[in-house]
Motif scaffolding. Structure first.
Motif, short mmCIF file in Angstrom:
data_model
loop_
_atom_site.label_atom_id
_atom_site.label_comp_id
_atom_site.label_asym_id
_atom_site.label_seq_id
_atom_site.Cartn_x
_atom_site.Cartn_y
_atom_site.Cartn_z
N PRO A 22 -21.17 -8.30 11.31
CA PRO A 22 -22.46 -8.96 11.10
C PRO A 22 -23.42 -7.98 10.42
O PRO A 22 -23.44 -6.79 10.75
N ALA A 70 -26.23 -12.03 15.68
CA ALA A 70 -24.80 -11.74 15.91
C ALA A 70 -24.60 -10.23 16.01
O ALA A 70 -25.21 -9.46 15.26
N CYS A 117 -24.54 -17.75 8.74
CA CYS A 117 -24.35 -18.75 9.79
C CYS A 117 -25.44 -19.82 9.68
O CYS A 117 -26.62 -19.49 9.52
N LEU A 166 -16.40 -10.83 13.12
CA LEU A 166 -15.38 -11.87 13.02
C LEU A 166 -14.03 -11.21 12.81
O LEU A 166 -13.94 -10.12 12.23
N HIS A 171 -21.76 -15.29 17.69
CA HIS A 171 -23.00 -15.32 18.45
C HIS A 171 -23.16 -16.60 19.25
O HIS A 171 -23.41 -16.57 20.45
N PHE A 180 -22.34 -12.49 7.79
CA PHE A 180 -21.12 -11.74 8.07
C PHE A 180 -20.51 -11.24 6.77
O PHE A 180 -20.31 -12.02 5.83
N LEU A 239 -18.95 -21.80 10.87
CA LEU A 239 -19.38 -21.10 9.65
C LEU A 239 -19.00 -21.85 8.37
O LEU A 239 -19.54 -21.55 7.31
N CYS A 297 -18.79 -18.64 14.62
CA CYS A 297 -19.72 -17.51 14.73
C CYS A 297 -19.55 -16.84 16.09
O CYS A 297 -19.43 -17.52 17.11
N SER A 324 -27.37 -15.25 10.92
CA SER A 324 -26.67 -13.97 10.77
C SER A 324 -25.75 -14.05 9.57
O SER A 324 -25.15 -15.10 9.30
#
Length: 104
Positions: free
Chosen positions: A79, A84, A65, A88, A48, A72, A53, A46, A70
């Protein structure tokens, strides 16, 4: 022009619909997600708070997450909600003879 490098990550059988799979491929920590029968690959950690994950939850919106929840988007890596803020990295995926490969 250099040819793309494809890394074999796992077998298609290893990641059923709704499942997540984490793999270390050299220096890269890869997350493979099967959402609705479509295979996605992103960075596994992640952006953040360094949570893995692969321990998250899939939904039609993406991967949630396990630490701060959060979500994604697996197409873009973006996000969908705080905390976050950074996306990614998303990897190209190919499936060949039942094996999943990501472009490094």
């Amino acid at each position: 022009m250099t040819m793309p490098e494809w890394i074999k990550v796992c077998s298609l059988e290893d990641v059923g619909d709704g499942q997540l799979l984490g793999r270390d491929c050299g220096e890269k920590k890869i997350l493979v997600a099967n959402i609705g029968g479509k295979i996605h690959a992103t960075d596994r950690i992640c952006t953040h708070a360094d949570a893995d994950l692969a321990n998250g939850i899939t939904s039609p919106e993406g991967v949630r997450c396990p630490l701060h929840l959060s979500v994604f988007d697996m197409e873009s890596g973006a996000p969908q909600n705080p905390p976050a803020e950074a996306p990614l990295r998303v990897y190209n995926v190919k499936i060949d003879d039942g094996q999943i490969y990501v472009e490094a």
